[in-house]
Design a protein around this motif. Structure first.
Motif, PDB file in Angstrom:
ATOM      1  N   MET A 169      -1.098  -8.854  -1.034  1.00 46.84           N
ATOM      2  CA  MET A 169      -1.444  -8.008  -2.200  1.00 46.84           C
ATOM      3  C   MET A 169      -1.863  -8.793  -3.395  1.00 46.84           C
ATOM      4  SD  MET A 169      -2.493  -5.008  -2.824  1.00 46.84           S
ATOM      5  CE  MET A 169      -1.840  -3.595  -1.865  1.00 46.84           C
ATOM      6  N   MET A 213      -5.132  -9.284  -5.482  1.00 42.97           N
ATOM      7  CA  MET A 213      -5.521  -8.682  -6.829  1.00 42.97           C
ATOM      8  C   MET A 213      -5.987  -9.905  -7.677  1.00 42.97           C
ATOM      9  SD  MET A 213      -4.619  -5.548  -7.401  1.00 42.97           S
ATOM     10  CE  MET A 213      -5.468  -5.106  -5.717  1.00 42.97           C
ATOM     11  N   ASN A 241      -4.854  -4.387   4.350  1.00 42.91           N
ATOM     12  CA  ASN A 241      -5.404  -4.886   3.091  1.00 42.91           C
ATOM     13  C   ASN A 241      -6.744  -5.433   3.585  1.00 42.91           C
ATOM     14  OD1 ASN A 241      -3.065  -4.272   1.750  1.00 42.91           O
ATOM     15  ND2 ASN A 241      -2.174  -6.486   1.657  1.00 42.91           N
ATOM     16  N   GLY A 263      -1.394  -2.756 -10.265  1.00 47.98           N
ATOM     17  CA  GLY A 263      -2.008  -4.018  -9.429  1.00 47.98           C
ATOM     18  C   GLY A 263      -2.630  -4.883 -10.535  1.00 47.98           C
ATOM     19  N   ARG A 320      -9.827  -2.699   3.799  1.00 45.73           N
ATOM     20  CA  ARG A 320     -10.036  -2.155   2.673  1.00 45.73           C
ATOM     21  C   ARG A 320     -11.036  -3.426   1.882  1.00 45.73           C
ATOM     22  NH1 ARG A 320      -5.868   0.381   4.208  1.00 45.73           N
ATOM     23  NH2 ARG A 320      -5.409   2.421   3.301  1.00 45.73           N
ATOM     24  N   GLN A 354       0.713  -1.041   0.132  1.00 47.79           N
ATOM     25  CA  GLN A 354       0.197  -0.175  -0.072  1.00 47.79           C
ATOM     26  C   GLN A 354       0.840   1.283  -0.016  1.00 47.79           C
ATOM     27  OE1 GLN A 354      -2.889  -0.005   2.994  1.00 47.79           O
ATOM     28  NE2 GLN A 354      -3.220  -1.813   2.946  1.00 47.79           N
ATOM     29  N   PHE A 376      -9.603  -1.625  -5.218  1.00 49.67           N
ATOM     30  CA  PHE A 376      -9.297  -2.172  -4.011  1.00 49.67           C
ATOM     31  C   PHE A 376      -8.939  -0.644  -3.264  1.00 49.67           C
ATOM     32  CE2 PHE A 376      -5.445  -2.971  -1.152  1.00 49.67           C
ATOM     33  CZ  PHE A 376      -6.200  -3.696  -0.338  1.00 49.67           C
ATOM     34  N   GLU A 377      -8.097   0.108  -3.504  1.00 49.11           N
ATOM     35  CA  GLU A 377      -7.520   1.229  -2.671  1.00 49.11           C
ATOM     36  C   GLU A 377      -8.501   2.356  -2.455  1.00 49.11           C
ATOM     37  OE1 GLU A 377      -5.555   2.629  -0.235  1.00 49.11           O
ATOM     38  OE2 GLU A 377      -4.136   1.292  -1.184  1.00 49.11           O
ATOM     39  N   TYR A 400      -1.024   3.245 -10.844  1.00 46.04           N
ATOM     40  CA  TYR A 400      -1.306   1.767 -10.497  1.00 46.04           C
ATOM     41  C   TYR A 400      -0.950   0.909 -11.581  1.00 46.04           C
ATOM     42  CZ  TYR A 400      -4.526   3.711  -6.555  1.00 46.04           C
ATOM     43  OH  TYR A 400      -5.095   4.167  -5.473  1.00 46.04           O
ATOM     44  N   ASN A 446       1.541  -1.332  -6.632  1.00 44.18           N
ATOM     45  CA  ASN A 446       0.911  -2.699  -6.835  1.00 44.18           C
ATOM     46  C   ASN A 446      -0.515  -2.682  -6.180  1.00 44.18           C
ATOM     47  OD1 ASN A 446       0.674  -5.238  -7.559  1.00 44.18           O
ATOM     48  ND2 ASN A 446       1.367  -5.998  -5.518  1.00 44.18           N
ATOM     49  N   SER A 447      -1.322  -1.863  -6.727  1.00 42.11           N
ATOM     50  CA  SER A 447      -2.557  -1.635  -6.105  1.00 42.11           C
ATOM     51  C   SER A 447      -3.665  -1.282  -7.464  1.00 42.11           C
ATOM     52  CB  SER A 447      -2.683  -0.612  -5.208  1.00 42.11           C
ATOM     53  OG  SER A 447      -3.963  -0.808  -4.386  1.00 42.11           O
ATOM     54  N   ASP A 448      -4.894  -1.094  -7.021  1.00 42.26           N
ATOM     55  CA  ASP A 448      -5.956  -0.758  -8.064  1.00 42.26           C
ATOM     56  C   ASP A 448      -6.836  -0.056  -7.379  1.00 42.26           C
ATOM     57  OD1 ASP A 448      -6.705  -1.918 -10.890  1.00 42.26           O
ATOM     58  OD2 ASP A 448      -8.399  -1.670  -9.897  1.00 42.26           O
TER      59      ASP A 448
END
Length: 522
Positions: free
Chosen positions: A371, A375, A396, A268, A399, A168, A254-255, A266, A249-251
């Motif tokens: 993570m 994903m 994580n 992810g 969320r 994150q 999700f975030e 991003y 490494n997120s999207d």
């Protein structure tokens, strides 16, 4: 004329392509496990795109549980001398045991980073490795930012770099605007919807987190003094701001939504790959449960090695109460001999996780909340029950709960009866599946895939000679200027001076009026 112009444009395009194909990129991840797996995948993506990639790999890292395989890119491996390697390994095994017993408190985290500092110091002292890397004259470095040593390597090689954050945003401060009213501080366990007391907690946690981060980075000071000449010693926190780009490494699925800078992207889901049919023995097992489907249980390589007898016993008993089949990653030699395996459970050393998550009969994914696993679950629209153990996993799962994709279960509270009820609730309540499918739609509706975004921005940096145009001037300002403290002090001083002058003028006027009245009376 038009034909000539067309050929000129084609020639320029081909020249750019040829130049990009010749770009030499070094990828580095100094931590093992999922970090190395992800960096191997990134290396292959960049190599397939036409770049000349070299991966610096710390060989024989503890818990680096993946098979050696042939790659189309170059791999430079390194490892400490045998006696030092044994000492490093014994330290890290003790730390991991402490990690699971004490649940990742800050004291354990500091000791983990002391271990990384010692490994870093050894790597920087390896003239053979560092000399070989310097001779290759790379155009760009791609760094896994989870461990700060990579920034010192980049500084030592004096090369431009992009940073990859495998977890994150809040785990690391690299200059993003972070309004504390709705951006949770790492470790706060808050969401973006804070009440008054939540904002108070977040504000106080900001100072606590900042002090802890400074303490961790300060452990690298001795290494910096040892390996950098006086007068050219970098400040580690400043090196984070030198990154041309930050890949995260997120999207958005999700975030929490938050302010981003142009140099933050991003990506992810980089581990996404086409799904394949699962092995026949797994298909046969799943088919036995018909419309009930199956549950996939995969708690990550570290957790799989350290599942206690009590945890296995309670989870096994909970799974026995489900109508679904259960595929569970547990190494057979770790299974307690006095615990009878539930009839609807199949244990395996390894499972094709992504392929099973895409299977039409899957009903639930039980995960540690890493993570990459999250994903993959979002990509396939699978509800989640998370058992977070350490690091970013609890954050994580917060969320995941806020997005209504699943629920989080604390390790200490796992008992067969209540755990089974939680599993049944998430499987049977259609709201979780609906939320998972909504996240899937968001995740899949990007105009570009994570890999396309990655290589597109890498090409942009290589073509433009860096990412200076993507970074705010604020990165070069002192903190008191960036936060307008000089302006506030000036305005405060001006206000006080005006009030003082006004007081003096009023005093003078009053004295003049008093003198005038006395003269009239006289």
């Amino acid at each position: 004329m038009a034909e000539h112009r067309r050929w000129l444009l084609v020639s320029l395009f081909l020249t750019k392509v040829l130049l990009l194909e010749a770009s030499k990129i070094l990828t580095i991840a100094t931590m093992g496990g999922s970090h190395c797996r992800l960096m191997k995948h990134v290396s292959q993506i960049l190599q397939d795109h036409g770049h000349n990639v070299t991966n610096l790999l710390h060989e024989n890292v503890p818990f680096q549980d993946f098979k050696k395989e042939k790659t189309s890119y170059e791999v430079i491996t390194w490892r400490p001398p045998e006696d030092q390697e044994k000492e490093f390994h014994s330290r890290v095994y003790l730390l991991v045991e402490e990690l699971f017993n004490e649940r990742f408190n800050h004291h354990t985290l500091v000791k983990m980073y002391k271990y990384f500092v010692d490994v870093c110091s050894h790597l920087l002292s390896r003239k053979d490795i560092m000399g070989s890397l310097r001779k290759k004259n790379f155009d760009l470095l791609f760094l896994d930012a989870a461990e700060p040593c990579v920034f010192l390597i980049a500084e030592k090689l004096e090369k431009q770099f992009v940073a990859f954050l495998p977890m994150q945003f809040s785990f690391m401060d690299f200059g993003l605007p972070s309004p504390l009213s709705y951006v949770p501080v790492y470790g706060s366990r808050l969401t973006d919807q804070m009440d008054f007391w939540g904002r108070v907690k977040n504000f106080l946690m900001f100072f606590d987190f900042s002090m802890k981060q400074r303490r961790i980075l300060s452990h690298y000071d001795a290494t910096i003094q040892e390996h950098f000449a006086e007068g050219s010693r970098p400040v580690l926190s400043d090196l984070l701001l030198k990154a041309e780009l930050w890949f995260v490494n997120s999207d958005f699925a999700f975030e929490f939504a938050r302010p981003l800078l142009p140099n933050t992207v991003y990506v992810g889901g980089l581990m996404d790959k086409p799904t394949r049919p699962i092995p026949q023995d797994l298909e046969d097992f799943i088919s036995k449960f018909g419309d009930s489907g199956f549950v996939l249980v995969a708690l990550g390589s570290l957790v799989t090695l350290h599942q206690t007898k009590e945890l296995i016993k309670e989870m096994n008993s909970a799974f026995a109460r489900l109508p679904q089949g259960v595929l569970w990653t547990v190494k057979e030699d770790h299974w307690p001999k006095d615990v009878r395996l539930a009839p609807n459970v199949k244990i395996m050393d390894w499972v094709p996780q992504n392929d099973l998550l895409a299977h039409p009969s899957i009903r639930l994914f039980v995960t540690h909340g890493g993570m990459n696993s999250i994903m993959e679950a979002i990509q396939q629209g699978v509800p989640i029950v998370g058992i977070p153990f350490c690091a970013d996993q609890p954050e994580n799962m917060i969320r995941i709960e806020v997005k209504k994709i699943g629920v989080s279960v604390q390790l200490e509270t796992i008992k067969a009866e209540t755990f089974a009820l939680t599993l049944k609730e998430v499987i049977e309540d259609k709201r979780y599946k609906t939320a998972a499918m909504t996240a899937r739609a968001i995740r899949r509706s990007h105009p570009l895939t994570p890999s396309q975004r990655l290589v597109g921005w890498i090409d942009h940096i290589l073509q433009t000679g860096g990412g200076t145009h993507l970074k705010p001037h604020g990165f070069q300002q002192p903190w008191h200027v960036q936060y307008l403290l000089d302006v506030l002090l000036f305005l405060l001083g001006l206000t006080l001076a005006t009030l003082w002058l006004l007081k003096k003028v009023l005093g003078l006027l009053l004295r003049t009026l008093c003198v005038a009245r006395k003269e009239k009376k006289a």
